[in-house]
Design a protein around this motif. Structure first.
Motif, short mmCIF file in Angstrom:
data_model
loop_
_atom_site.label_atom_id
_atom_site.label_comp_id
_atom_site.label_asym_id
_atom_site.label_seq_id
_atom_site.Cartn_x
_atom_site.Cartn_y
_atom_site.Cartn_z
N GLY A 27 0.80 -1.22 0.00
CA GLY A 27 0.00 0.00 0.00
C GLY A 27 0.83 1.27 0.00
N ALA A 28 2.06 1.18 0.47
CA ALA A 28 2.94 2.35 0.49
C ALA A 28 3.56 2.64 -0.87
N ASP A 29 3.48 1.68 -1.78
CA ASP A 29 4.01 1.85 -3.12
C ASP A 29 3.11 2.82 -3.89
N GLU A 30 3.69 3.82 -4.50
CA GLU A 30 2.89 4.85 -5.19
C GLU A 30 2.13 4.32 -6.40
N ARG A 31 2.47 3.14 -6.88
CA ARG A 31 1.79 2.57 -8.04
C ARG A 31 0.77 1.50 -7.66
N ILE A 32 0.50 1.36 -6.35
CA ILE A 32 -0.45 0.37 -5.86
C ILE A 32 -1.41 1.04 -4.89
#
Length: 168
Positions: A27-32
């Motif tokens: 969830g911390a990934d900007e693409r997810i």
């Protein structure tokens, strides 16, 4: 943005903690973007020689990653959480396992990536949480929905709700 279903599982150490950490890192990934998650389930090991039961959940995400890039991201998170890939093909206890179950309605057959996951229709620990999230999802190869695949299982009762719902 692709709609993807990921299976998260752990049977080593702080099982719930590892599943929560994996979801948090995803969830911390900007693409997810995590759309929603299933409850946590305690499940008997499937096709693995261990006595340690798993904690499993399925999450629905939206992502701009390609299937291959998403696989690499999942593997990076597994490694970050202490997952050690062995040279053997035998299943072993693991801190975290992240599997891509479905990616839109895509069918991918590459050397190290098969979507839909090749065992999704045989595993209660993926189908029961999937029923929570999208019971009418149609498997793009088998042309059956999640409920139909679950009813085809030999041991559909091998999944137990793990305490109360844990938000990710």
């Amino acid at each position: 943005m692709a709609i993807v279903y990921l299976s998260l599982g752990s049977n080593k150490g702080d099982r719930i903690g590892y599943v929560q950490q994996a979801a948090s890192l995803l969830g911390a990934d900007e693409r997810i973007t995590i759309v929603r998650s299933s409850a946590f389930y305690e499940t008997e090991p499937w096709n693995i020689n261990t006595n340690t039961w798993f904690v499993n959940a399925v999450i629905e995400i939206k992502t701009s990653y390609t299937p291959k890039d998403l696989l690499e991201t999942c593997q990076r998170i597994e490694k970050q959480l202490g997952r050690e890939k062995k040279e053997t093909s035998n299943y072993e206890d693991r801190t975290i396992d992240i599997d891509i179950l479905f990616y839109n309605k895509d069918i991918v057959n590459e050397d190290n990536l098969t979507i839909p996951h090749k065992f999704v229709h045989l595993r209660a620990f993926t189908l029961v949480p999937m029923m929570e999230l999208n019971s009418e999802y149609i498997h793009p190869i088998l042309h059956k929905n999640i409920i139909e695949m679950h009813s085809d299982l030999e041991n559909p009762e091998m999944v137990f709700l793990y305490g109360t719902r844990v938000d990710l």
